[in-house]
Design an enzyme around this catalytic site. Structure first.
Site, short mmCIF file in Angstrom:
data_model
loop_
_atom_site.label_atom_id
_atom_site.label_comp_id
_atom_site.label_asym_id
_atom_site.label_seq_id
_atom_site.Cartn_x
_atom_site.Cartn_y
_atom_site.Cartn_z
CD GLN A 116 -3.96 -4.14 6.64
OE1 GLN A 116 -3.77 -3.12 5.93
NE2 GLN A 116 -4.21 -5.04 5.49
CE LYS A 157 -3.71 -2.22 2.16
NZ LYS A 157 -4.62 -2.76 3.19
CG ASP A 179 -9.80 -0.38 4.30
OD1 ASP A 179 -9.19 -0.70 3.60
OD2 ASP A 179 -8.95 -0.32 5.25
N1 GUN Z 1 -7.16 -7.37 5.45
C1 GUN Z 1 -7.11 -8.24 4.54
N2 GUN Z 1 -7.23 -7.35 3.94
C2 GUN Z 1 -7.33 -6.40 4.31
C3 GUN Z 1 -8.43 -4.67 3.43
O1 GUN Z 1 -8.44 -5.03 2.42
N3 GUN Z 1 -8.45 -3.82 4.25
C4 GUN Z 1 -8.03 -3.67 5.92
N4 GUN Z 1 -7.60 -3.17 6.49
N5 GUN Z 1 -7.37 -5.00 6.10
C5 GUN Z 1 -7.39 -5.62 5.36
#
Ligand code: GUN
Length: 279
Positions: free
Chosen positions: A90, A46, A113
């Site tokens: 996350q 990211k 998200d």
């Molecule tokens: N953990 C697995 N996929 C995701 C996601 O799309 N966003 C976040 N914040 N955590 C995750």
């Protein structure tokens, strides 16, 4: 058989918003708790994508011992920070943290998200209201659209009913007039459903859950699984070598849905910033 190249499309999408990013100057904040290896890898991707796009990236890192109160306090602080346009926490979080309360704490307008009930609720209404859809489902829809794969009228079978992939992708497919079946751990006869799929989307986290005998000839297969084998290599939930002989289109792991999730997060961050700049 065509490979759905999420890596290439992700790079294309990121390129396509660079100019917007240089005008908007968005900032994405990521809260990372603990040292989960998968989370560390996702967050690294990211960060890289933000750097490529021209999005400012801020990381707040905490040990797994952080309390619920401390975490909520930090979220509130970022909510109030006018310099931050997007905020993600996350997942997964340590067991002592109550995830629904964390998701609820993120300001809906910064929830890139797309996990907050406000954004999930809007997504239910129709494609026009999918303002900040959850990143993985949004990435899957972008990938299917890019390859001109029709959705309307198709039998779509989703395996997995999580709040972040299975349920929202089911709803986004329904919004596009597919006939949707959502299967999960309590489904009586999984193969009976998957064999019927024109588009099969699998998000479970179990290597070789989907074998060739469970897939219809010519099906479109989207593998959201991300499993690490004992030798350290990555694989999805679909037996790629065998299923790819029957599928018309299939996503690889890695290089399919994973990079599209990151691209979707970037698109959501740009969108959130644009909306915040509107009078
Ligand atoms: N953990 C697995 N996929 C995701 C996601 O799309 N966003 C976040 N914040 N955590 C995750």
């Amino acid at each position: 058989m065509t490979i759905l190249d999420g890596k290439a499309l992700s790079e294309e999408l990121i390129d396509s918003v660079k100019e917007k990013a240089s005008n908007l100057k968005p900032t994405l904040a990521v809260i990372l708790v603990g040292e989960n290896p998968a989370s560390l890898a996702y967050v690294k991707n990211k960060k890289k994508a933000c750097e490529k796009t021209g999005i400012e990236y801020i990381e707040y890192k905490y040990p797994a011992t952080i309390t619920q109160e401390e975490l909520l306090k930090k979220i509130e602080e970022v909510n109030q920070d006018d310099n931050v346009n997007g905020l993600i926490v996350q997942l997964p979080l340590p067991d002592h943290i109550y995830v629904p309360e964390v998701i609820k704490a993120v300001a809906p307008k910064k929830d890139v998200d797309g996990f907050h009930a406000y954004n999930i609720g809007k997504m239910f209404l129709s494609p026009e209201f999918e303002d900040l859809p959850p990143a993985t489902p949004f990435g899957i829809v972008k990938l299917l659209d890019h390859y001109d794969i029709p959705i309307e009228g198709k039998d779509v079978v989703v395996v997995g009913h999580s709040n972040i992939v299975g349920k929202p992708i089911s709803m986004m497919m329904l919004n596009r007039n597919a006939t949707v079946t959502t299967c999960h751990i309590y489904t009586k006869d999984l193969a009976a459903h998957t064999k019927n799929a024109d588009i099969l989307i699998v998000a479970v986290g179990k290597e070789k859950l989907i074998t060739a005998d469970m897939v219809k000839d010519g099906a479109v297969v989207v593998d959201v699984g991300m499993n690490r084998r004992e030798d350290g290599s990555l694989c999805g939930d679909v037996d790629f070598d065998e299923v790819s002989k029957k599928a018309s289109y299939i996503t690889p792991v890695p290089g399919g849905v994973g990079p599209m999730t990151v691209a979707a997060l970037i698109l959501n961050t740009i969108r959130a910033t644009e909306r915040q700049n509107q009078p």
